[in-house]
Design a protein around this motif. Structure first.
Motif, short mmCIF file in Angstrom:
data_model
loop_
_atom_site.label_atom_id
_atom_site.label_comp_id
_atom_site.label_asym_id
_atom_site.label_seq_id
_atom_site.Cartn_x
_atom_site.Cartn_y
_atom_site.Cartn_z
N PRO A 218 0.84 -1.20 0.00
CA PRO A 218 0.00 0.00 0.00
C PRO A 218 0.88 1.25 0.00
CG PRO A 218 -0.73 -1.58 1.64
CD PRO A 218 0.57 -2.10 1.10
N LEU A 219 0.39 2.33 -0.60
CA LEU A 219 1.19 3.55 -0.78
C LEU A 219 1.87 3.99 0.51
CD1 LEU A 219 2.14 5.91 -2.54
CD2 LEU A 219 0.00 7.08 -1.98
N LEU A 220 1.10 4.01 1.61
CA LEU A 220 1.66 4.51 2.87
C LEU A 220 2.83 3.65 3.33
CD1 LEU A 220 1.15 6.87 4.74
CD2 LEU A 220 -0.38 5.41 6.08
N ASP A 221 2.73 2.33 3.15
CA ASP A 221 3.85 1.44 3.55
C ASP A 221 5.07 1.73 2.68
OD1 ASP A 221 2.08 0.36 5.28
OD2 ASP A 221 1.89 -1.58 4.29
N GLY A 222 4.84 1.90 1.37
CA GLY A 222 5.95 2.19 0.47
C GLY A 222 6.61 3.51 0.83
N LEU A 223 5.80 4.51 1.14
CA LEU A 223 6.36 5.82 1.51
C LEU A 223 7.12 5.74 2.83
CD1 LEU A 223 3.35 8.09 0.47
CD2 LEU A 223 5.56 7.90 -0.69
N ASN A 224 6.59 4.93 3.75
CA ASN A 224 7.30 4.76 5.03
C ASN A 224 8.63 4.04 4.83
OD1 ASN A 224 5.74 6.10 6.97
ND2 ASN A 224 4.23 4.44 6.95
N MET A 225 8.63 3.04 3.94
CA MET A 225 9.90 2.34 3.64
C MET A 225 10.90 3.34 3.08
SD MET A 225 8.62 -1.17 1.81
CE MET A 225 10.21 -1.76 1.28
N GLU A 226 10.40 4.22 2.20
CA GLU A 226 11.29 5.20 1.57
C GLU A 226 11.94 6.09 2.63
OE1 GLU A 226 10.19 7.77 -2.09
OE2 GLU A 226 10.14 9.13 -0.38
N SER A 227 11.14 6.63 3.56
CA SER A 227 11.75 7.57 4.51
C SER A 227 12.64 6.85 5.52
CB SER A 227 10.71 8.46 5.20
OG SER A 227 9.52 7.78 5.41
N LEU A 228 12.25 5.62 5.89
CA LEU A 228 13.09 4.85 6.82
C LEU A 228 14.44 4.53 6.16
CD1 LEU A 228 13.02 3.48 9.60
CD2 LEU A 228 12.10 1.44 8.50
N GLY A 229 14.39 4.06 4.91
CA GLY A 229 15.62 3.74 4.17
C GLY A 229 16.48 4.98 3.98
N TRP A 230 15.82 6.11 3.78
CA TRP A 230 16.54 7.38 3.59
C TRP A 230 17.34 7.70 4.84
CZ3 TRP A 230 16.78 12.86 4.36
CH2 TRP A 230 17.21 13.59 3.24
N GLY A 231 16.72 7.45 5.99
CA GLY A 231 17.42 7.64 7.26
C GLY A 231 18.61 6.68 7.38
N VAL A 232 18.39 5.42 7.01
CA VAL A 232 19.47 4.42 7.11
C VAL A 232 20.67 4.85 6.25
CG1 VAL A 232 20.10 2.03 6.56
CG2 VAL A 232 17.90 2.51 7.65
N ALA A 233 20.40 5.44 5.09
CA ALA A 233 21.50 5.86 4.20
C ALA A 233 22.44 6.85 4.91
CB ALA A 233 20.94 6.47 2.92
N PHE A 234 21.89 7.59 5.87
CA PHE A 234 22.73 8.56 6.60
C PHE A 234 23.66 7.91 7.61
CE2 PHE A 234 21.71 12.92 5.37
CZ PHE A 234 20.75 12.66 4.42
N SER A 235 23.55 6.59 7.77
CA SER A 235 24.49 5.90 8.66
C SER A 235 25.71 5.41 7.90
CB SER A 235 23.79 4.71 9.32
OG SER A 235 23.50 3.73 8.33
N THR A 236 25.79 5.70 6.59
CA THR A 236 26.89 5.15 5.79
C THR A 236 28.00 6.18 5.56
OG1 THR A 236 25.94 5.81 3.65
CG2 THR A 236 25.25 3.67 4.54
N GLU A 237 29.21 5.65 5.38
CA GLU A 237 30.34 6.53 5.00
C GLU A 237 30.10 7.09 3.60
OE1 GLU A 237 34.22 4.69 5.34
OE2 GLU A 237 33.71 3.87 7.31
#
Ligand code: COA
Length: 257
Positions: A218-237
């Motif tokens: 569902p759209l909301l789950d996909g959008l939530n995955m997007e923002s969560l993953g976006w946050g995870v990307a900030f943990s990388t070198e």
């Protein structure tokens, strides 16, 4: 390996279907070997991108029809499940995958290409899902992936008429990303792979996961995955490097960390 060849060159893991006298028809052995070599490449740090292609004049003319005579409803179901699981696995690989379509991509061959992230085809290639002419229909995920790739109307037309289409037509309907001459196919595919290799492999892996699985939610789950993953990307070198490189006006060098 009996049915596939592999090699690793400059960060590219090549998986080459190798039954050219049978137009690389996919039998059970090939499914098993495809799964094994894909897994090996997924785990091998020297491999950044995986490219699937075929030896001879075909990418693959589909599932091996000569095996069909022995199938009953249970063994056919098991064969389809096996094929589907291998395609699902290939789709889920965290590294970018490209189908380099050198000729016929029919039936299971096109379904393999559909499980890849990108399809680059030679002008001479011919694509289709002709299973309906055998009194059956695509069984390695094509009924679902083709609709998602090109929309319902064209997908139904291809599956229900069994018509083959040219690479140019496939490009027009969004089934392939790019069409090039057969003579430049390898060079153009390597060039495309090179662009991907310059990016952060972690950002690509997270992005691929979200595009694939977010869009089936569902759209909301996909959008939530997007923002969560976006946050995870900030943990990388790699994120620190990408942002610093921009601010320092230099080209980023990503390390996959
Ligand atoms: N399964 C098993 N064998 C296959 C095959 C398949 N899907 N596709 C091609 N082959 C074999 C042929 O039987 C032939 O073997 P042979 O030399 O031992 O007789 C060999 O590959 C070459 O194929 P051939 O049909 O002679 O080549 P062509 O250039 O005349 O035609 C195609 C090419 C692709 C149009 C034709 O082979 C074809 O229609 N293949 C079946 C496609 C299909 O229905 N795929 C979906 C399967 S579910």
């Amino acid at each position: 390996m009996e049915t596939v060849e592999t090699k690793i060159e400059n960060g590219i893991g090549w998986i080459i279907l190798n039954r050219p006298d049978k137009l690389n028809a996919i039998n059970l052995k090939m499914l098993e070997e495809l799964e094994e070599v894909t897994k090996n490449f997924e785990e091998n740090n020297d491999v950044k991108i995986i490219i699937f292609t075929g030896n001879g004049k075909a990418f693959s003319a589909g599932a091996d029809i000569s095996q069909f005579k022995e199938l009953n409803s249970i063994s056919a179901w098991n064969f389809a499940k096996k094929g589907r699981r291998v395609m699902d696995y290939i789709e889920s690989v965290s590294k970018p995958t490209i189908a380099m379509i050198n000729g016929y991509a029919l039936g299971g061959g096109l379904e393999l290409a559909l499980a890849c992230d990108f399809r680059i085809a030679a002008e001479e290639a011919s694509l289709g899902l002709p299973e309906i002419n055998l009194g059956i229909y695509p069984g390695f995920g094509g009924t679902q992936r083709l609709v998602r790739a090109i929309g319902k109307a064209k997908a139904m037309e291809l599956m229900m008429t069994g018509d083959r289409i040219s690479a140019k037509e496939a490009e027009r309907i969004g089934l392939v990303n790019k069409v090039v001459s057969l003579s430049s196919l390898k060079e153009e595919t390597i060039k495309f792979a090179g662009k991907l290799m310059e990016k952060s492999p972690i950002a690509l892996a997270i992005l691929k996961h979200i595009i694939l699985y977010g869009n089936d939610s569902p759209l909301l789950d996909g959008l939530n995955m997007e923002s969560l993953g976006w946050g995870v990307a900030f943990s990388t070198e790699d994120e620190k490097e990408g942002v610093s490189a921009f601010l320092e006006k230099r080209k980023a060098v990503f390390k996959g960390k």
